[in-house]
Design an enzyme around this catalytic site. Structure first.
Site, PDB file in Angstrom:
ATOM      1  N   SER A  70       0.822  -1.207   0.000  1.00 38.42           N
ATOM      2  CA  SER A  70       0.000   0.000   0.000  1.00 38.42           C
ATOM      3  C   SER A  70       0.860   1.263   0.000  1.00 38.42           C
ATOM      4  CB  SER A  70      -0.932   0.003   1.210  1.00 38.42           C
ATOM      5  OG  SER A  70      -0.192   0.076   2.404  1.00 38.42           O
ATOM      6  N   LYS A  91       1.682   3.791   6.904  1.00 38.97           N
ATOM      7  CA  LYS A  91       0.935   4.779   6.133  1.00 38.97           C
ATOM      8  C   LYS A  91       1.523   6.150   6.375  1.00 38.97           C
ATOM      9  CE  LYS A  91      -2.415   2.040   4.569  1.00 38.97           C
ATOM     10  NZ  LYS A  91      -1.646   0.832   4.965  1.00 38.97           N
TER      11      LYS A  91
END
Lengths: 171, 171
Positions: free
Chosen positions: B92, B129
């Site tokens: 991601s 993230k």
DNA sequence: ATAGTTGATTTCTGTACTTTAATCAACTGT
DNA sequence: ACAGTTGATTAAAGTACAGAAATCAACTAT
């Protein structure tokens, strides 16, 4: 007129030293004493390596998830005398995960085989490419569609410095 | 009946020791003696960091191109007691240069500010993230168009472990 | 002459020993 | 009784010292 006397628990307690464990005098070269003391203070830079799963709650990543403790130097550098670092420039190897200004770990003692990422000197410039062997021809392959492969021939003076083992990227 | 005698040059030559320089006995904790000896043998893992330009010829990258010598531990780990490693999973954050199985260097002593890449625990799973602050709302932003941002609210139990400073990628 | 042997000399190396630190319990004064 | 003092005890820390290693030059044998 005796004071004190032989008894259990007398004397300076064990583990009161700065390291909390027995020590031994070891001769060290003077130039390295400072960095060795730093190394020792940091317990040899052995830091925990966690997996990606952690148990719920948030006091600290679960102890049982610790794969192990590793030292970056020992983990990344197998041949200290044959290893050096190069700062990457350009983005011809972007698809191999090599970005501008990354630090590449290069091991000169590894054989530059087909498929390995290597550091090569081309026209007095260091460059990173993947070594590709095809029908006895050698190529330096970029991993970026914007760049073209370079064949290694007698004409062009290409010298392969070593094999890139790891890339250190700053986020 | 004298043999030898006081004279210049007699005796064991200086710099004949295993380190070629004066030594000093230093007390070390027994558990670290082995790794310290390894550390010393490798001269403290101080390895050269080259730029990208080298002078022609190929005996070795030109000496004058050496930026400096660095030790990976000292270079990458500013707060040894607050640092740990996590193995990345998923992709991601591919556009931030973080690939599956990369080792992330995480510093818990750094403030998780807007724009920093952080390690967060979401549903008992560690995830990487980029932290994004917008109108007093906090988001965990992936850097891969296939994934969606996650807002950090009171409901979802998100805990931020620390700030990712570097990524180690194996080629 | 020349090669090998031996004592003198200097440096290197590891560890034994001394010094310092920390703790316990008996002693002493209030 | 209680707090402070002092000697005994044990561990930690640093260093001095003794033995090993390496070299030179005088000596000795061939």
């Amino acid at each position: 007129m005796s004071h004190g006397g032989a008894r259990k628990g007398a004397g300076r307690p064990k583990g009161q030293g700065q390291y909390g464990e027995p020590t031994k005098p070891i001769r060290l070269p003077e130039s390295l004493i400072k960095s060795v003391l730093k190394f020792v203070k940091n317990k040899g830079y052995q830091l925990p390596l966690y997996g990606s799963k952690i148990s719920a709650g948030h006091p600290s990543p679960a102890e049982d998830d610790i794969d192990r403790h590793i030292d970056l130097n020992e983990h990344l550098i197998k041949h200290p005398t044959a290893t050096f670092f190069v700062r990457a420039s350009g983005n011809s190897m972007i698809n191999a995960g090599i970005h501008e200004n990354d630090i590449l770990i290069v091991d000169r003692s590894l054989q530059p085989q087909h498929g390995k990422v290597v550091i090569a000197a081309v026209d007095g410039q260091l460059t990173v490419k993947r070594l590709h062997k095809e029908n006895d021809k050698l190529f330096l392959m970029p991993e970026n569609p914007d760049y073209s492969p370079l064949e290694i021939t007698e004409e062009n003076e290409v010298y392969i410095w070593g094999v890139v083992t790891n890339v250190i990227h700053s986020v």
